[in-house]
Design an enzyme around this catalytic site. Structure first.
Site, short mmCIF file in Angstrom:
data_model
loop_
_atom_site.label_atom_id
_atom_site.label_comp_id
_atom_site.label_asym_id
_atom_site.label_seq_id
_atom_site.Cartn_x
_atom_site.Cartn_y
_atom_site.Cartn_z
N ASP A 7 -2.32 0.15 -0.56
CA ASP A 7 -1.73 -0.51 0.60
C ASP A 7 -0.79 0.52 1.25
O ASP A 7 -0.46 1.54 0.63
CB ASP A 7 -0.96 -1.74 0.14
CG ASP A 7 -0.22 -2.43 1.27
OD1 ASP A 7 -0.77 -2.51 2.38
OD2 ASP A 7 0.92 -2.90 1.03
N ASP A 9 2.15 -0.48 3.93
CA ASP A 9 3.49 -1.04 4.13
C ASP A 9 4.06 -1.59 2.82
O ASP A 9 3.45 -2.45 2.18
CB ASP A 9 3.44 -2.15 5.18
CG ASP A 9 3.06 -1.62 6.55
OD1 ASP A 9 3.86 -0.86 7.12
OD2 ASP A 9 1.95 -1.93 7.02
#
Length: 212
Positions: A7, A9
């Site tokens: 991922d 963020d």
């Protein structure tokens, strides 16, 4: 494992506080009302989904205009400096030396490219996916499944590195082995954290041996 999918963020870039500040201000400036659970709901949504949600809580503009306004402000913040998570660059480069890496992010493509370029990490990833490019955002598995497809691997042979509740649920639904690196300010819900194969205190604990 065949690949490791990150991922962005909250894992590689400490952007959730910036997203919250920017979207809170945008909601307040355009007639909306920020709800107690708004930030939790927004984490993992695709651009279209969060723009529609901000419209639902009272922002007077249409979702397309909301998205453009918020993303413009985020890009302006990133031009002043990308807030990378501790050990993010070192971890990605260490793993890229021995593993195939992908990225599945809820950020728009524009911001993904800005962050990876600023961090000097673009070449470390064999494939990157924005949930703008799939039908559904997290917690649906679409982004992770698309990352595996672009990498040419079975998602069941992938490790996913996530921080948020919706991200953990998304990677788990895709069939991946989920490694949780919880964000200290936005910890995942207990039921989402329970889906993790491993829970790490920070990125420096993510080693080639762990995902090998």
């Amino acid at each position: 494992m065949d690949a490791c999918v990150f991922d962005l963020d909250g894992v590689l870039v400490d952007s959730e506080p910036v997203w919250e500040e920017v979207r809170r201000a945008y909601v307040a400036d355009h007639g909306g009302t920020w709800q107690p659970d708004t930030q939790t709901k927004l984490m993992g949504m695709s651009t279209g989904e969060w723009a529609a949600y901000l419209h639902e809580i009272g922002v007077e503009q249409e979702p397309g205009d909301i998205a453009r306004g918020v993303i413009d402000e985020m890009a302006a913040r990133y031009r002043d400096g990308v807030p990378l998570m501790p050990k993010a660059v070192e971890t990605v480069r260490r793993l890229a030396a021995t593993a195939t890496l992908g990225l599945a992010s809820s950020s728009p493509r524009r911001l993904i490219d800005v962050v990876l370029d600023a961090a000097g990490l673009t070449e470390c990833f064999a494939a990157t996916v924005s949930t703008e490019e799939v039908e559904r955002g997290k917690p649906a598995p679409d982004g992770y499944l698309e990352a595996a497809r672009r990498l040419g691997v079975d998602p069941r042979g992938c490790v996913a590195v996530e921080d948020s509740s919706n991200g953990l649920r998304s990677a788990y639904a895709a069939g991946m082995h989920v490694i949780a690196v919880p964000h200290p300010r936005y910890p995942p819900a207990p039921d989402a954290l329970a889906l993790a194969w491993r829970v790490l205190p920070g990125l420096d604990a993510l080693t080639p041996e762990l995902i090998g």
